[in-house]
Design a protein around this motif. Structure first.
Motif, mmCIF file in Angstrom:
data_model
loop_
_atom_site.group_PDB
_atom_site.id
_atom_site.type_symbol
_atom_site.label_atom_id
_atom_site.label_comp_id
_atom_site.label_asym_id
_atom_site.label_seq_id
_atom_site.Cartn_x
_atom_site.Cartn_y
_atom_site.Cartn_z
ATOM 1 N N LEU A 106 0.826 -1.205 0.000
ATOM 2 C CA LEU A 106 0.000 0.000 0.000
ATOM 3 C C LEU A 106 0.861 1.256 0.000
ATOM 4 C CD1 LEU A 106 -2.816 -0.878 2.564
ATOM 5 C CD2 LEU A 106 -2.929 -0.951 0.082
ATOM 6 N N THR A 107 0.450 2.231 -0.805
ATOM 7 C CA THR A 107 1.123 3.525 -0.815
ATOM 8 C C THR A 107 0.629 4.352 0.372
ATOM 9 O OG1 THR A 107 -0.582 4.637 -2.121
ATOM 10 C CG2 THR A 107 1.191 3.490 -3.348
ATOM 11 N N ARG A 108 1.285 5.461 0.608
ATOM 12 C CA ARG A 108 0.875 6.356 1.699
ATOM 13 C C ARG A 108 -0.568 6.814 1.504
ATOM 14 N NH1 ARG A 108 3.985 10.697 4.874
ATOM 15 N NH2 ARG A 108 2.318 12.116 5.449
ATOM 16 N N GLU A 109 -0.916 7.184 0.274
ATOM 17 C CA GLU A 109 -2.281 7.648 -0.023
ATOM 18 C C GLU A 109 -3.304 6.538 0.217
ATOM 19 O OE1 GLU A 109 0.321 8.006 -2.184
ATOM 20 O OE2 GLU A 109 0.677 10.152 -1.941
ATOM 21 N N GLN A 110 -2.951 5.316 -0.156
ATOM 22 C CA GLN A 110 -3.854 4.186 0.062
ATOM 23 C C GLN A 110 -4.008 3.896 1.547
ATOM 24 O OE1 GLN A 110 -1.786 1.377 -2.402
ATOM 25 N NE2 GLN A 110 -3.043 1.809 -4.191
ATOM 26 N N LEU A 111 -2.919 4.008 2.292
ATOM 27 C CA LEU A 111 -2.988 3.791 3.746
ATOM 28 C C LEU A 111 -3.948 4.777 4.404
ATOM 29 C CD1 LEU A 111 0.681 2.985 4.770
ATOM 30 C CD2 LEU A 111 -1.315 1.510 5.071
ATOM 31 N N PHE A 112 -3.955 6.023 3.961
ATOM 32 C CA PHE A 112 -4.873 7.017 4.514
ATOM 33 C C PHE A 112 -6.328 6.625 4.274
ATOM 34 C CE2 PHE A 112 -1.344 10.296 4.253
ATOM 35 C CZ PHE A 112 -1.170 10.354 5.629
ATOM 36 N N LYS A 113 -6.607 5.931 3.177
ATOM 37 C CA LYS A 113 -7.958 5.450 2.894
ATOM 38 C C LYS A 113 -8.332 4.266 3.795
ATOM 39 C CE LYS A 113 -8.714 7.911 -0.951
ATOM 40 N NZ LYS A 113 -9.799 8.854 -1.115
ATOM 41 N N VAL A 114 -7.330 3.459 4.151
ATOM 42 C CA VAL A 114 -7.567 2.233 4.918
ATOM 43 C C VAL A 114 -7.652 2.505 6.423
ATOM 44 C CG1 VAL A 114 -6.570 -0.009 5.535
ATOM 45 C CG2 VAL A 114 -6.513 0.765 3.169
ATOM 46 N N ILE A 115 -6.912 3.481 6.926
ATOM 47 C CA ILE A 115 -6.789 3.726 8.373
ATOM 48 C C ILE A 115 -8.142 3.796 9.103
ATOM 49 C CG2 ILE A 115 -6.101 5.492 10.065
ATOM 50 C CD1 ILE A 115 -3.497 5.770 8.421
ATOM 51 N N PRO A 116 -9.163 4.486 8.572
ATOM 52 C CA PRO A 116 -10.443 4.520 9.301
ATOM 53 C C PRO A 116 -11.077 3.131 9.512
ATOM 54 C CG PRO A 116 -10.400 6.237 7.630
ATOM 55 C CD PRO A 116 -9.196 5.371 7.398
ATOM 56 N N TYR A 117 -10.658 2.157 8.716
ATOM 57 C CA TYR A 117 -11.201 0.798 8.807
ATOM 58 C C TYR A 117 -10.198 -0.164 9.432
ATOM 59 C CZ TYR A 117 -14.593 2.711 5.553
ATOM 60 O OH TYR A 117 -15.558 3.474 4.971
ATOM 61 N N GLU A 118 -9.187 0.381 10.077
ATOM 62 C CA GLU A 118 -8.073 -0.425 10.575
ATOM 63 C C GLU A 118 -8.508 -1.587 11.452
ATOM 64 O OE1 GLU A 118 -3.681 0.374 12.478
ATOM 65 O OE2 GLU A 118 -5.225 1.891 12.723
ATOM 66 N N LYS A 119 -9.417 -1.361 12.369
ATOM 67 C CA LYS A 119 -9.838 -2.445 13.272
ATOM 68 C C LYS A 119 -10.501 -3.583 12.521
ATOM 69 C CE LYS A 119 -10.242 0.171 17.515
ATOM 70 N NZ LYS A 119 -11.107 0.660 18.575
ATOM 71 N N LYS A 120 -11.275 -3.254 11.482
ATOM 72 C CA LYS A 120 -11.964 -4.281 10.717
ATOM 73 C C LYS A 120 -11.060 -4.981 9.719
ATOM 74 C CE LYS A 120 -16.845 -4.032 10.157
ATOM 75 N NZ LYS A 120 -18.004 -3.503 9.546
ATOM 76 N N LEU A 121 -10.098 -4.259 9.190
ATOM 77 C CA LEU A 121 -9.280 -4.802 8.108
ATOM 78 C C LEU A 121 -7.836 -5.057 8.521
ATOM 79 C CD1 LEU A 121 -10.558 -2.482 5.274
ATOM 80 C CD2 LEU A 121 -10.915 -4.925 5.417
ATOM 81 N N TYR A 122 -7.117 -4.001 8.712
ATOM 82 C CA TYR A 122 -5.667 -4.101 8.897
ATOM 83 C C TYR A 122 -5.291 -4.876 10.151
ATOM 84 C CZ TYR A 122 -0.807 -2.728 8.477
ATOM 85 O OH TYR A 122 0.545 -2.744 8.334
ATOM 86 N N GLY A 123 -5.975 -4.608 11.241
ATOM 87 C CA GLY A 123 -5.655 -5.290 12.489
ATOM 88 C C GLY A 123 -6.010 -6.769 12.477
#
Length: 131
Positions: free
Chosen positions: A53-70
């Motif tokens: 993921l690029t920095r810009e893509q990470l900014f899109k993902v962060i609000p969903y971090e608990k559901k996705l990234y974590g």
């Protein structure tokens, strides 16, 4: 209804409405433009997915971090997880998700199912899902 298989984490990002582009080496057939299709999370994971993921893509993902990234190891696999409308198929789309040198399928109106339809075998290209 038509379905398309996509590796995780991309399938979940699309079903959550985060990723608005699906990148393919082939142009989406015109008959699917404007149509709603099911999103099938394939049995395999793109091992470089999160790390790529690029920095810009990470900014899109962060609000969903608990559901996705974590919980990236707990994303559903071999399941229909939602649906999306294929709005267009272009090259060089300005979205942060668009890759250069391939076809960018523009997605909209994503729906994440409350409960995935588990144990569904995917296929290449578009395929028909019948209950």
């Amino acid at each position: 209804m038509k379905a398309i298989s996509i590796k995780q984490p991309w399938a979940s990002l699309i079903a959550h409405g985060i990723k608005d582009i699906e990148n393919r080496t082939w142009k989406c057939p015109q008959k699917y433009i404007g149509q709603r299709v099911l999103i099938h999370a394939g049995k395999t994971t793109d091992e470089n997915g999160w790390e790529a993921l690029t920095r810009e893509q990470l900014f899109k993902v962060i609000p969903y971090e608990k559901k996705l990234y974590g919980n990236k190891k707990e994303l559903p696999h071999g399941a229909i997880i939602g649906s999306v409308v294929i709005a267009d198929c272009v090259q060089n789309h300005p979205s942060v998700w668009a890759e250069k040198g391939c076809w960018n399928w523009v997605l909209k109106d994503a729906i994440l199912f409350d409960k995935p339809i588990m144990n569904v075998k995917g296929k290449l290209s578009f395929w028909e899902y019948e209950k």
